[in-house]
Each structure stands twice: as C-alpha cells, then as structure tokens.
Design a protein around this motif. Structure first.
Motif, mmCIF file in Angstrom:
data_model
loop_
_atom_site.group_PDB
_atom_site.id
_atom_site.type_symbol
_atom_site.label_atom_id
_atom_site.label_comp_id
_atom_site.label_asym_id
_atom_site.label_seq_id
_atom_site.Cartn_x
_atom_site.Cartn_y
_atom_site.Cartn_z
ATOM 1 N N TYR A 130 0.825 -1.209 0.000
ATOM 2 C CA TYR A 130 0.000 0.000 0.000
ATOM 3 C C TYR A 130 0.860 1.260 0.000
ATOM 4 N N LEU A 131 1.947 1.273 0.771
ATOM 5 C CA LEU A 131 2.812 2.448 0.793
ATOM 6 C C LEU A 131 3.371 2.744 -0.601
ATOM 7 N N ILE A 132 3.806 1.692 -1.297
ATOM 8 C CA ILE A 132 4.314 1.877 -2.661
ATOM 9 C C ILE A 132 3.202 2.396 -3.567
ATOM 10 N N TYR A 133 2.036 1.794 -3.447
ATOM 11 C CA TYR A 133 0.874 2.205 -4.248
ATOM 12 C C TYR A 133 0.534 3.677 -3.994
ATOM 13 N N ALA A 134 0.472 4.059 -2.714
ATOM 14 C CA ALA A 134 0.085 5.426 -2.354
ATOM 15 C C ALA A 134 1.112 6.446 -2.824
ATOM 16 N N ILE A 135 2.386 6.125 -2.685
ATOM 17 C CA ILE A 135 3.438 7.058 -3.105
ATOM 18 C C ILE A 135 3.410 7.263 -4.621
ATOM 19 N N ILE A 136 3.323 6.158 -5.360
ATOM 20 C CA ILE A 136 3.324 6.249 -6.824
ATOM 21 C C ILE A 136 2.060 6.927 -7.328
ATOM 22 N N LEU A 137 0.888 6.463 -6.859
ATOM 23 C CA LEU A 137 -0.365 7.022 -7.350
ATOM 24 C C LEU A 137 -0.540 8.464 -6.913
ATOM 25 N N GLY A 138 -0.125 8.761 -5.663
ATOM 26 C CA GLY A 138 -0.216 10.139 -5.193
ATOM 27 C C GLY A 138 0.594 11.076 -6.055
ATOM 28 N N GLY A 139 1.799 10.634 -6.430
ATOM 29 C CA GLY A 139 2.634 11.458 -7.297
ATOM 30 C C GLY A 139 2.030 11.645 -8.670
#
Length: 243
Positions: A108-117
């Motif tokens: 989820y952290l990877i998902y949130a960082i990438i998608l947020g960016g």
C-alpha cells in the motif's frame, strides 16, 4: 476461541472460493453462518453512523477515549449478535498471516506514493487531506481507531454480501459486488472540502483493496487490521518527527 465449523460445513456447501482464499474458513453471516435477524442488521448498520457521531463528540475532549468509544460501539453489538464467538471474525495470526500483513502494508505504501505522485503531477490535485495534529495520544489511539475503521468496512461488506448472495446464491459475485461498494464507501468517508474526491476514491478507497484482500484471503480481521495499523502508525510517526 470456538471453531467456526459449527456454523458451516464446507464439504456440504455449494460455494465457490477464489484460488487465493483459505478454504478452511468462510466469511460469516452472508449464508446464515450464523444467521443474523433483520433487527440485528439494523443495529449493526446503525452502529456505523452512531460510532462516527460519538467520535466527533469526544474527539476534542480525549482522542484516546474517542477512539475507544468509536471501536466499542461497532465491536460490542457485532459480538453480541454473534453470541460472543470471536472466532467468527478473529483468529490468532499465524506467521504467514503476519508476513502477509507486512507485505500488504509495504504494497500500500508503494501504491500510495506512486499514485499520489501521478495524481498531483497529471491532475494538479493535492492528495493530502487537512493538516493533522499528531502527538503521543493520537499515535496510541490508533490501536482502537484502526480496528474501528476495519469494522466500518467489515459490517457493510458482510451485509452487502448477504443481500447479493440471498438473491443470486453466487458467492464470488457477492464478494466482488460487496468489495466494489465498500471501496467507494470507505473512500468517500475520507472526503472533505480541502481535498479531491478523486484522490480519496483512489488512495483511501481503492487503496483499501489491500486490506480487503488480506481479509478475504484469511478470513481473519487481524490481518487487515495489522496492515492498516502499520500504515497509519508510520504516517503518524513521520508527521510527529516533522519528516
């Protein structure tokens, strides 16, 4: 904890499991395993709204107490209507389940960082909600508030699954439909006028698929709870230290 097999016999049930699921357990309530009355469903669904009201009332008084009440209002009636059989929802996490929770947390952290960016770069939309005030009390309060958030997803999830299964007798369709609706519901719960509806639907909403996957796979609410707790704890710690 009691064995939930008293409520269902998998060898006698015409149910379809996804390949990734633990087939030794089943999701409770949707197939009268055990049966919940209409009155019980009304109380459980009402507890979702009531828990939010009480949290808002006590949040400024004590965040710890507010989080405790938030969780208790959801958990107590659910256990009451389940004859206090905690094994319907909770199991002692195995090593593999703890490992899964860690993987989901990292995922989820990877998902949130990438998608947020991506959202901020392409749509010029902020993916952060209103400023959070974090202290030691709010960090400790996560123990209760994160369980409450998992119950807020769990109760509508099993209710919608029950409705769909009752009319279709299709377990897979029931899970897919319920998952889709709960993801939207949970995302919208995070919406406020200072952020974007797109960001909450994608980050908090679709992002909850990590936790729902953990539950559907294991039928153990401790797995998504641990994953969710780690996620918010890391975010709170980063904010607390100004990182």
């Amino acid at each position: 904890m009691q064995n939930t097999s008293k409520y269902f016999n998998l060898s006698d049930m015409m149910v379809e499991y996804f390949n990734f699921e633990n087939k030794e357990r089943d999701i409770p309530y949707y197939n009268h395993n055990p049966r919940l009355t209409k009155h019980a469903w009304i109380v459980l669904l009402s507890s979702v709204l009531i828990s939010f009201i009480f949290y808002a009332l006590f949040e400024d008084v004590s965040e710890f107490f507010a989080s405790f009440i938030f969780c208790a209002i959801l958990l107590v009636p659910l256990m009451y209507y389940s004859d206090w059989d905690f094994s319907l929802i909770f199991h002692r996490p195995t090593k593999s389940e703890i490992k899964l929770a860690l993987i989901l947390f990292i995922g989820y952290l990877i998902y949130a960082i990438i998608l947020g960016g991506v959202i901020e770069a392409l749509l010029s939309i902020t993916t952060t909600t209103s400023e959070l005030t974090v202290n030691a009390e709010s960090l400790i309060s996560l123990v209760f508030s994160m369980m409450a958030e998992e119950l807020i997803k769990f109760i509508p999830f099993v209710f919608i699954m029950r409705l769909v299964y009752k009319s279709t007798s299709n377990r897979k369709l029931s899970i897919i439909t319920s998952t889709f609706i709960v993801l939207i519901f949970f995302g919208l719960l995070h919406y406020d006028f200072e952020t974007s509806i797109i960001s909450v639907l994608l980050l908090q909403g679709l992002g909850s698929l990590f936790e729902l996957y953990g539950y559907i796979k294991t039928k153990n609410l401790f797995v998504p709870y641990l994953s969710h707790l780690l996620t918010d704890a890391v975010i709170f710690i980063l904010i607390l230290f100004g990182l």
